[in-house]
Write a protein that holds these residues in place. Structure first.
Motif, PDB file in Angstrom:
ATOM      1  N   ARG A  42      18.955 -19.331  -3.493  1.00  0.00           N
ATOM      2  CA  ARG A  42      17.570 -18.877  -3.368  1.00  0.00           C
ATOM      3  C   ARG A  42      17.428 -17.548  -2.618  1.00  0.00           C
ATOM      4  O   ARG A  42      16.329 -17.181  -2.216  1.00  0.00           O
ATOM      5  N   HIS A  43      18.516 -16.807  -2.421  1.00  0.00           N
ATOM      6  CA  HIS A  43      18.405 -15.474  -1.824  1.00  0.00           C
ATOM      7  C   HIS A  43      17.812 -14.517  -2.851  1.00  0.00           C
ATOM      8  O   HIS A  43      18.005 -14.693  -4.057  1.00  0.00           O
ATOM      9  N   ILE A  44      17.109 -13.501  -2.377  1.00  0.00           N
ATOM     10  CA  ILE A  44      16.506 -12.526  -3.283  1.00  0.00           C
ATOM     11  C   ILE A  44      17.015 -11.127  -2.969  1.00  0.00           C
ATOM     12  O   ILE A  44      17.326 -10.801  -1.818  1.00  0.00           O
ATOM     13  N   PHE A  45      17.099 -10.330  -4.039  1.00  0.00           N
ATOM     14  CA  PHE A  45      17.596  -8.961  -3.947  1.00  0.00           C
ATOM     15  C   PHE A  45      16.827  -8.104  -4.941  1.00  0.00           C
ATOM     16  O   PHE A  45      16.241  -8.618  -5.899  1.00  0.00           O
ATOM     17  N   HIS A  46      16.836  -6.786  -4.737  1.00  0.00           N
ATOM     18  CA  HIS A  46      16.313  -5.896  -5.763  1.00  0.00           C
ATOM     19  C   HIS A  46      17.108  -6.123  -7.043  1.00  0.00           C
ATOM     20  O   HIS A  46      18.321  -6.351  -6.990  1.00  0.00           O
ATOM     21  N   ARG A  47      16.447  -6.037  -8.158  1.00  0.00           N
ATOM     22  CA  ARG A  47      17.129  -6.243  -9.439  1.00  0.00           C
ATOM     23  C   ARG A  47      18.280  -5.255  -9.607  1.00  0.00           C
ATOM     24  O   ARG A  47      19.386  -5.628  -9.972  1.00  0.00           O
ATOM     25  N   SER A  48      18.047  -3.995  -9.313  1.00  0.00           N
ATOM     26  CA  SER A  48      19.085  -2.977  -9.501  1.00  0.00           C
ATOM     27  C   SER A  48      20.262  -3.191  -8.553  1.00  0.00           C
ATOM     28  O   SER A  48      21.409  -2.959  -8.922  1.00  0.00           O
ATOM     29  N   CYS A  49      19.986  -3.648  -7.337  1.00  0.00           N
ATOM     30  CA  CYS A  49      21.070  -3.887  -6.373  1.00  0.00           C
ATOM     31  C   CYS A  49      21.987  -5.002  -6.863  1.00  0.00           C
ATOM     32  O   CYS A  49      23.213  -4.872  -6.837  1.00  0.00           O
ATOM     33  N   LEU A  50      21.397  -6.093  -7.317  1.00  0.00           N
ATOM     34  CA  LEU A  50      22.204  -7.222  -7.777  1.00  0.00           C
ATOM     35  C   LEU A  50      22.905  -6.899  -9.092  1.00  0.00           C
ATOM     36  O   LEU A  50      24.041  -7.323  -9.318  1.00  0.00           O
ATOM     37  N   ASP A  51      22.259  -6.124  -9.956  1.00  0.00           N
ATOM     38  CA  ASP A  51      22.896  -5.739 -11.224  1.00  0.00           C
ATOM     39  C   ASP A  51      24.131  -4.875 -10.967  1.00  0.00           C
ATOM     40  O   ASP A  51      25.152  -5.047 -11.624  1.00  0.00           O
ATOM     41  N   HIS A 101      30.400  -4.852 -10.835  1.00  0.00           N
ATOM     42  CA  HIS A 101      31.709  -4.777 -10.182  1.00  0.00           C
ATOM     43  C   HIS A 101      32.441  -6.114 -10.231  1.00  0.00           C
ATOM     44  O   HIS A 101      33.263  -6.408  -9.355  1.00  0.00           O
ATOM     45  N   GLU A 102      32.127  -6.915 -11.260  1.00  0.00           N
ATOM     46  CA  GLU A 102      32.783  -8.206 -11.497  1.00  0.00           C
ATOM     47  C   GLU A 102      32.588  -9.197 -10.358  1.00  0.00           C
ATOM     48  O   GLU A 102      33.424 -10.067 -10.139  1.00  0.00           O
ATOM     49  N   GLN A 103      31.495  -9.067  -9.628  1.00  0.00           N
ATOM     50  CA  GLN A 103      31.182 -10.018  -8.569  1.00  0.00           C
ATOM     51  C   GLN A 103      30.363 -11.156  -9.171  1.00  0.00           C
ATOM     52  O   GLN A 103      29.408 -10.910  -9.894  1.00  0.00           O
ATOM     53  N   LYS A 104      30.725 -12.379  -8.863  1.00  0.00           N
ATOM     54  CA  LYS A 104      30.054 -13.546  -9.435  1.00  0.00           C
ATOM     55  C   LYS A 104      29.484 -14.455  -8.358  1.00  0.00           C
ATOM     56  O   LYS A 104      29.151 -15.597  -8.622  1.00  0.00           O
TER      57      LYS A 104
END
Length: 167
Positions: free
Chosen positions: A107-116, A121-124
């Motif tokens: 349930r953490h939130i982030f800017h869409r562009s930051c998480l994209d 970078h292959e982070q899952k």
């Protein structure tokens, strides 16, 4: 105290600045010659100084990152209740119209562009707590879509033609 009179004008920094300026001029001349010869497409985008070039550079996106983008919801920050004030990736505060991705597991939130960019970078996993993006109940569906996107459709399809049995 200060420097002695003979050292007030240092020769080395001025020489270094002049050398760097000269190298920058040579770089511009070479890139202009390459563009004039019609080979400007071979220059890397960060080295290309062509202001008329308007096409955007296609960036590498992983298949798993694209699939995770489809599964993770995007909402407006103004629609969230009891949300944090800033993104922990870029450290900028959220605005009411910002597109936000809320992770389904933690349930953490982030800017869409930051998480994209994080997913590119292959982070899952969540950048904050390292919880996987894809929950256990969605993992089979995700794996099936990942195999289908990679061109191996029969892996989850149950087709006997894709299995090799040695006798």
């Amino acid at each position: 105290m200060g420097f002695p009179v003979g050292y007030s004008e240092l020769f080395l920094p001025k020489l270094l600045i002049n050398i760097l300026t000269f190298l920058g001029l040579i770089r511009k001349i070479i890139s202009t010659i390459i563009r004039f010869a019609g080979l400007g497409d071979f220059l890397e985008p960060e080295f290309s100084t062509d202001p008329t070039r308007t096409e955007s550079v296609i960036q590498y996106q992983s298949v798993s990152g694209v699939l995770m983008r489809e599964l993770l919801p995007v909402v407006k920050y103004s629609e969230l209740v009891d949300a944090p004030e800033s993104c922990v990736v870029c450290l900028y505060e959220f605005d009411g119209g910002d597109e936000i991705r809320r992770l389904t597991n933690c349930r953490h939130i982030f800017h869409r562009s930051c998480l994209d960019r994080w997913m590119d970078h292959e982070q899952k996993t969540c950048p904050l707590c390292r919880t996987p993006f894809i929950s256990e109940d969605m993992q089979d569906s995700f794996n099936e879509r990942l195999w289908a996107a990679s061109g191996i459709v029969d892996y989850y399809g149950g087709s006997e033609s894709s299995l090799v049995v040695g006798n």
